[in-house]
Design a protein around this motif. Structure first.
Motif, mmCIF file in Angstrom:
data_model
loop_
_atom_site.group_PDB
_atom_site.id
_atom_site.type_symbol
_atom_site.label_atom_id
_atom_site.label_comp_id
_atom_site.label_asym_id
_atom_site.label_seq_id
_atom_site.Cartn_x
_atom_site.Cartn_y
_atom_site.Cartn_z
ATOM 1 N N LYS A 14 11.125 93.101 3.699
ATOM 2 C CA LYS A 14 9.729 93.208 2.914
ATOM 3 C C LYS A 14 8.719 94.105 3.331
ATOM 4 C CE LYS A 14 10.429 88.349 1.447
ATOM 5 N NZ LYS A 14 9.848 86.917 1.567
ATOM 6 N N GLU B 155 15.648 89.228 5.908
ATOM 7 C CA GLU B 155 14.988 89.063 4.709
ATOM 8 C C GLU B 155 13.388 89.184 4.837
ATOM 9 O OE1 GLU B 155 14.041 85.929 1.262
ATOM 10 O OE2 GLU B 155 15.927 85.543 2.550
ATOM 11 N N PRO C 6 20.045 86.319 9.009
ATOM 12 C CA PRO C 6 19.588 86.666 7.588
ATOM 13 C C PRO C 6 18.132 86.479 7.377
ATOM 14 C CG PRO C 6 21.124 85.010 7.500
ATOM 15 C CD PRO C 6 21.334 85.437 8.931
#
Length: 307
Positions: free
Chosen positions: A210, A206, A202
């Motif tokens: 972006k 994450e 994760p």
């Protein structure tokens, strides 16, 4: 942000350029990164056979294995090289803003176009489209990275070779003598870069998410869905291009016979909001209108060539 994200890449000039681009963008967001050049799959050990993990892509296999072996955290690819079905445990996390989608003809002199000539390309899609437009020409196979292929063009008697413009522009090797092939439909996802992560990571997901550019992600989704439904695991001369203009998405796709004599085309413009299943529906339409028989012929001919 204590974890250092290890960015896996092959060691070609273009692959390193792509990895460095992702590295710069992640570090601008405050993440620590490290670029890791990965050796060939023969140097890596795995408990399971590659086919069991769904690893198929000739250009991405090495990095898939490295990710599954936890040697790298993410991998950066030219999206057109990535199989439409990713290996188990690996997920698409970001698609970067797209570069030029076009193919170009790098030539020595152009006087051959209206007569006989020899073109170099390792792509079934480029070969079929070229022969469809120039049936008196022949197409020779060419392999290797961008620099290798440019060198081979100079060393051989070929008149020209076909390249993706984006690759040559990215590493500043675009020669003076080239012609943009605006009539040639590019490979699905040509000009786009994709970053993949492990599903069970994760932190990296994450961070990488972006970098995602939604318009490019939408267009490449439609193109790759079209490819996946059409080819069914078989390499074939397939082109696809989706373009977003305001709230409209325009799509152009085609399937050709290996010799370029048969060409099935489809075009459609829809609201962007309806993109989700567009690639699938248009591929099914082509299959129903002669594509199924054409794909069967392609599979037979490719199998005969290997035999």
């Amino acid at each position: 942000m204590s974890k250092t994200i290890r960015i896996g890449t092959r060691d070609s000039q273009l692959a390193l350029w792509q990895a460095t681009t992702v590295q710069q963008q992640l570090e601008a967001l405050g993440y620590k990164t490290e670029i890791v050049s990965v050796k060939s799959t023969g140097d890596l050990l795995l408990d399971k056979p590659l086919y069991e993990l769904g690893i198929t892509g000739i250009f991405t296999k090495t990095l898939d294995v490295a990710m599954i072996n936890a040697q790298v955290d993410i991998a950066v690819h030219s999206m057109k090289d990535v199989p439409t079905l990713l290996p188990k445990g690996i997920v698409q996390t970001a698609v970067l803003p797209r570069a030029n989608t076009r193919d170009i003809l790098v030539y020595k002199e152009l006087d051959f176009l209206n007569g006989t000539g020899t073109i170099a390309s390792g792509s079934l899609r480029r070969k079929a489209q070229w022969l469809n437009k120039y049936p008196t020409h022949s197409v020779e196979d060419i392999r290797g990275n961008v620099n290798t292929r440019l060198q081979k063009l100079q060393e051989n008697s070929w008149n020209a070779a076909i390249f993706a413009k984006a690759g040559l522009e990215r590493i500043n090797v675009l020669p003076e003598k080239y012609l943009e092939l605006d009539w040639m439909v590019p490979a699905p996802a040509q000009g786009a870069m994709v970053v993949v992560c492990m599903q069970n990571d994760p932190f990296s997901q994450e961070a990488v998410a972006k970098l995602n550019h939604l318009p490019t992600a939408i267009c490449t989704h439609v193109e790759r869905q079209f490819l996946q439904v059409l080819e069914g695991g078989c390499t074939a001369p397939i082109g696809a291009l989706a373009i977003i203009d305001k709230d409209q998405l325009s799509f152009e796709g085609l399937l050709l016979s290996l010799d370029g004599k048969q060409k099935l085309e489809i075009k459609k413009t829809i609201p962007v909001s309806e993109y989700q299943d567009l690639g699938k529906s248009l591929a099914l339409e082509i299959l129903q209108n002669g594509g199924k028989a054409l794909m069967a012929d392609i599979k037979t001919n490719l199998a005969n060539e290997k035999a």
